[in-house]
Design a protein around this motif. Structure first.
Motif, PDB file in Angstrom:
ATOM      1  N   ARG A  64       0.809  -1.222   0.000  1.00  0.00           N
ATOM      2  CA  ARG A  64       0.000   0.000   0.000  1.00  0.00           C
ATOM      3  C   ARG A  64       0.840   1.268   0.000  1.00  0.00           C
ATOM      4  NH1 ARG A  64      -5.439  -1.192   1.149  1.00  0.00           N
ATOM      5  NH2 ARG A  64      -5.762  -3.286   0.319  1.00  0.00           N
ATOM      6  N   GLU A  65       2.170   1.147   0.106  1.00  0.00           N
ATOM      7  CA  GLU A  65       3.031   2.322   0.158  1.00  0.00           C
ATOM      8  C   GLU A  65       3.445   2.740  -1.251  1.00  0.00           C
ATOM      9  OE1 GLU A  65       4.082  -0.597   1.659  1.00  0.00           O
ATOM     10  OE2 GLU A  65       3.127  -0.179   3.593  1.00  0.00           O
ATOM     11  N   VAL A  66       3.417   4.039  -1.502  1.00  0.00           N
ATOM     12  CA  VAL A  66       3.923   4.578  -2.768  1.00  0.00           C
ATOM     13  C   VAL A  66       5.448   4.550  -2.716  1.00  0.00           C
ATOM     14  CG1 VAL A  66       4.109   6.644  -4.214  1.00  0.00           C
ATOM     15  CG2 VAL A  66       1.910   6.050  -3.141  1.00  0.00           C
ATOM     16  N   ARG A  67       6.065   3.929  -3.729  1.00  0.00           N
ATOM     17  CA  ARG A  67       7.528   3.846  -3.790  1.00  0.00           C
ATOM     18  C   ARG A  67       8.040   4.641  -4.984  1.00  0.00           C
ATOM     19  NH1 ARG A  67       8.958  -1.703  -4.784  1.00  0.00           N
ATOM     20  NH2 ARG A  67       6.901  -1.851  -5.719  1.00  0.00           N
ATOM     21  N   LEU A  68       9.299   5.041  -4.909  1.00  0.00           N
ATOM     22  CA  LEU A  68       9.924   5.845  -5.953  1.00  0.00           C
ATOM     23  C   LEU A  68      11.069   5.093  -6.596  1.00  0.00           C
ATOM     24  CD1 LEU A  68      10.322   9.247  -4.031  1.00  0.00           C
ATOM     25  CD2 LEU A  68       8.382   8.530  -5.434  1.00  0.00           C
ATOM     26  N   GLN A  86       0.390   9.258  -1.983  1.00  0.00           N
ATOM     27  CA  GLN A  86       0.021   8.321  -0.917  1.00  0.00           C
ATOM     28  C   GLN A  86      -1.381   8.633  -0.399  1.00  0.00           C
ATOM     29  OE1 GLN A  86       2.225   5.624   0.376  1.00  0.00           O
ATOM     30  NE2 GLN A  86       0.087   5.066   0.737  1.00  0.00           N
ATOM     31  N   THR A  87      -1.655   9.912  -0.182  1.00  0.00           N
ATOM     32  CA  THR A  87      -2.982  10.313   0.285  1.00  0.00           C
ATOM     33  C   THR A  87      -4.043  10.012  -0.764  1.00  0.00           C
ATOM     34  OG1 THR A  87      -1.975  12.072   1.612  1.00  0.00           O
ATOM     35  CG2 THR A  87      -4.334  12.243   1.183  1.00  0.00           C
ATOM     36  N   TYR A  88      -3.715  10.252  -2.012  1.00  0.00           N
ATOM     37  CA  TYR A  88      -4.643  10.005  -3.118  1.00  0.00           C
ATOM     38  C   TYR A  88      -5.055   8.527  -3.157  1.00  0.00           C
ATOM     39  CZ  TYR A  88      -6.181   9.945  -8.056  1.00  0.00           C
ATOM     40  OH  TYR A  88      -6.895   9.800  -9.223  1.00  0.00           O
ATOM     41  N   PHE A  89      -4.067   7.625  -3.102  1.00  0.00           N
ATOM     42  CA  PHE A  89      -4.389   6.195  -3.155  1.00  0.00           C
ATOM     43  C   PHE A  89      -5.013   5.707  -1.840  1.00  0.00           C
ATOM     44  CE2 PHE A  89      -1.363   6.300  -6.742  1.00  0.00           C
ATOM     45  CZ  PHE A  89      -2.113   5.614  -7.684  1.00  0.00           C
ATOM     46  N   MET A 129       1.979   0.785  -5.844  1.00  0.00           N
ATOM     47  CA  MET A 129       2.115   2.061  -6.533  1.00  0.00           C
ATOM     48  C   MET A 129       3.600   2.397  -6.667  1.00  0.00           C
ATOM     49  SD  MET A 129      -0.720   1.813  -4.529  1.00  0.00           S
ATOM     50  CE  MET A 129      -0.350   2.600  -2.979  1.00  0.00           C
ATOM     51  N   PHE A 130       4.019   2.728  -7.886  1.00  0.00           N
ATOM     52  CA  PHE A 130       5.440   2.966  -8.156  1.00  0.00           C
ATOM     53  C   PHE A 130       5.589   4.177  -9.058  1.00  0.00           C
ATOM     54  CE2 PHE A 130       9.595   2.259 -10.034  1.00  0.00           C
ATOM     55  CZ  PHE A 130      10.338   1.759  -8.967  1.00  0.00           C
ATOM     56  N   VAL A 131       6.315   5.190  -8.569  1.00  0.00           N
ATOM     57  CA  VAL A 131       6.581   6.392  -9.361  1.00  0.00           C
ATOM     58  C   VAL A 131       7.850   6.161 -10.163  1.00  0.00           C
ATOM     59  CG1 VAL A 131       7.098   8.857  -9.295  1.00  0.00           C
ATOM     60  CG2 VAL A 131       5.445   7.878  -7.674  1.00  0.00           C
ATOM     61  N   PHE A 148       0.564   1.034 -11.050  1.00  0.00           N
ATOM     62  CA  PHE A 148      -0.018   0.418  -9.861  1.00  0.00           C
ATOM     63  C   PHE A 148      -0.884  -0.755 -10.293  1.00  0.00           C
ATOM     64  CE2 PHE A 148      -2.987   3.644 -11.233  1.00  0.00           C
ATOM     65  CZ  PHE A 148      -4.240   3.099 -11.032  1.00  0.00           C
ATOM     66  N   THR A 149      -1.321  -1.518  -9.311  1.00  0.00           N
ATOM     67  CA  THR A 149      -2.206  -2.657  -9.555  1.00  0.00           C
ATOM     68  C   THR A 149      -3.516  -2.404  -8.834  1.00  0.00           C
ATOM     69  OG1 THR A 149      -0.350  -4.192  -9.779  1.00  0.00           O
ATOM     70  CG2 THR A 149      -2.494  -5.147  -9.239  1.00  0.00           C
ATOM     71  N   SER A 150      -4.609  -2.695  -9.490  1.00  0.00           N
ATOM     72  CA  SER A 150      -5.920  -2.580  -8.836  1.00  0.00           C
ATOM     73  C   SER A 150      -6.637  -3.927  -8.873  1.00  0.00           C
ATOM     74  CB  SER A 150      -6.785  -1.521  -9.529  1.00  0.00           C
ATOM     75  OG  SER A 150      -7.255  -1.981 -10.784  1.00  0.00           O
ATOM     76  N   THR A 151      -7.374  -4.172  -7.813  1.00  0.00           N
ATOM     77  CA  THR A 151      -8.306  -5.297  -7.819  1.00  0.00           C
ATOM     78  C   THR A 151      -9.700  -4.708  -7.637  1.00  0.00           C
ATOM     79  OG1 THR A 151      -8.083  -5.636  -5.418  1.00  0.00           O
ATOM     80  CG2 THR A 151      -6.630  -6.927  -6.863  1.00  0.00           C
ATOM     81  N   GLN A 152     -10.700  -5.369  -8.227  1.00  0.00           N
ATOM     82  CA  GLN A 152     -12.070  -4.880  -8.165  1.00  0.00           C
ATOM     83  C   GLN A 152     -13.011  -5.988  -8.605  1.00  0.00           C
ATOM     84  OE1 GLN A 152      -9.788  -2.858 -10.372  1.00  0.00           O
ATOM     85  NE2 GLN A 152      -9.932  -4.737 -11.567  1.00  0.00           N
ATOM     86  N   ASP A 153     -14.262  -5.809  -8.278  1.00  0.00           N
ATOM     87  CA  ASP A 153     -15.257  -6.708  -8.837  1.00  0.00           C
ATOM     88  C   ASP A 153     -15.252  -6.534 -10.355  1.00  0.00           C
ATOM     89  OD1 ASP A 153     -15.915  -7.404  -6.256  1.00  0.00           O
ATOM     90  OD2 ASP A 153     -17.670  -6.079  -6.155  1.00  0.00           O
ATOM     91  N   VAL A 154     -15.494  -7.615 -11.061  1.00  0.00           N
ATOM     92  CA  VAL A 154     -15.436  -7.561 -12.527  1.00  0.00           C
ATOM     93  C   VAL A 154     -16.394  -6.511 -13.080  1.00  0.00           C
ATOM     94  CG1 VAL A 154     -15.903  -8.872 -14.634  1.00  0.00           C
ATOM     95  CG2 VAL A 154     -14.614  -9.924 -12.770  1.00  0.00           C
ATOM     96  N   GLU A 155     -17.562  -6.364 -12.474  1.00  0.00           N
ATOM     97  CA  GLU A 155     -18.532  -5.384 -12.989  1.00  0.00           C
ATOM     98  C   GLU A 155     -18.077  -3.944 -12.755  1.00  0.00           C
ATOM     99  OE1 GLU A 155     -20.271  -7.061  -9.062  1.00  0.00           O
ATOM    100  OE2 GLU A 155     -19.185  -7.786 -10.835  1.00  0.00           O
TER     101      GLU A 155
END
Length: 199
Positions: A64-68, A86-89, A129-131, A148-155
């Motif tokens: 969950r940490e934004v890395r550079l 970081q706040t945004y995500f 999340m990677f800058v 970055f990678t996201s997971t979500q319901d398919v719909e």
């Protein structure tokens, strides 16, 4: 005729030698430029973008940490950029519209209704999340190249890629905050669509 052949062969030899000298001169100049840039503390060539982290389904979407990258970490605004992202995500992961609103510009906010935002991100989780780069943009803005990678319901996934896990690459524009307190995520211009693929 033999003289003409000899003349042609010697001309080819001269041209070949000249071409080799140009290649060596240009290559040497590039090496010297990189060496002196590094010695002066200037950013060298950017790091290659890492391949998205492939995780077991139960470990997605990842950290969950934004890395550079090393290249992004050399930018003078690196800490402020990392904080706002970081706040945004975090806001997306926590479904906190007020927190999200605190790190976006009024232009970005003007294109987003709270109810729609909550609906859009109702099942989304972002991670890894990677800058990659932080670049100057027009009007004293910054352009941040991030993956970055996201997971979500398919719909809730994009209609063009209805998948439960997606790797994203996008350029986020940042504008200076009106109160002088760091940066805010600005509205993405229509000509810069994100790239994405299934995990």
């Amino acid at each position: 005729m033999p003289g003409s052949v000899d003349h042609l062969m010697s001309l080819r030899s001269v041209v070949s030698l000249f071409a080799v000298m140009i290649v060596l001169a240009v290559g040497g100049g590039v090496v010297l430029h990189d060496m002196y840039s590094a010695a002066d503390g200037q950013a060298a060539a950017p790091d290659p973008a890492p391949v998205p982290v492939e995780r077991d389904p139960e470990d997605r979407p990842g950290r969950r940490e934004v890395r550079l990258s090393a290249d992004a970490a050399r930018h003078p605004e690196r800490d402020a950029v990392r904080r706002v992202l970081q706040t945004y995500f975090d806001a997306i992961n926590e479904r906190d519209f007020d927190l999200w609103r605190s790190v976006v510009t009024s232009e970005r906010l003007g294109t987003t209704e709270e109810d729609q935002w909550i609906e859009d991100f109702r099942s989304t989780r972002d991670g890894d999340m990677f800058v990659h780069r932080i670049e100057p943009a027009r009007d004293d803005r910054l352009r941040v190249l991030v993956s970055f990678t996201s997971t979500q319901d398919v719909e809730d996934a994009p209609a063009t890629l209805p998948e439960p896990c997606i790797h994203w690459w996008l350029a986020l524009p940042l504008a200076a905050a009106g109160d002088g307190d760091g940066w805010r995520v600005d509205a993405v211009s229509p000509g810069t669509p994100p790239l994405y693929e299934a995990c």
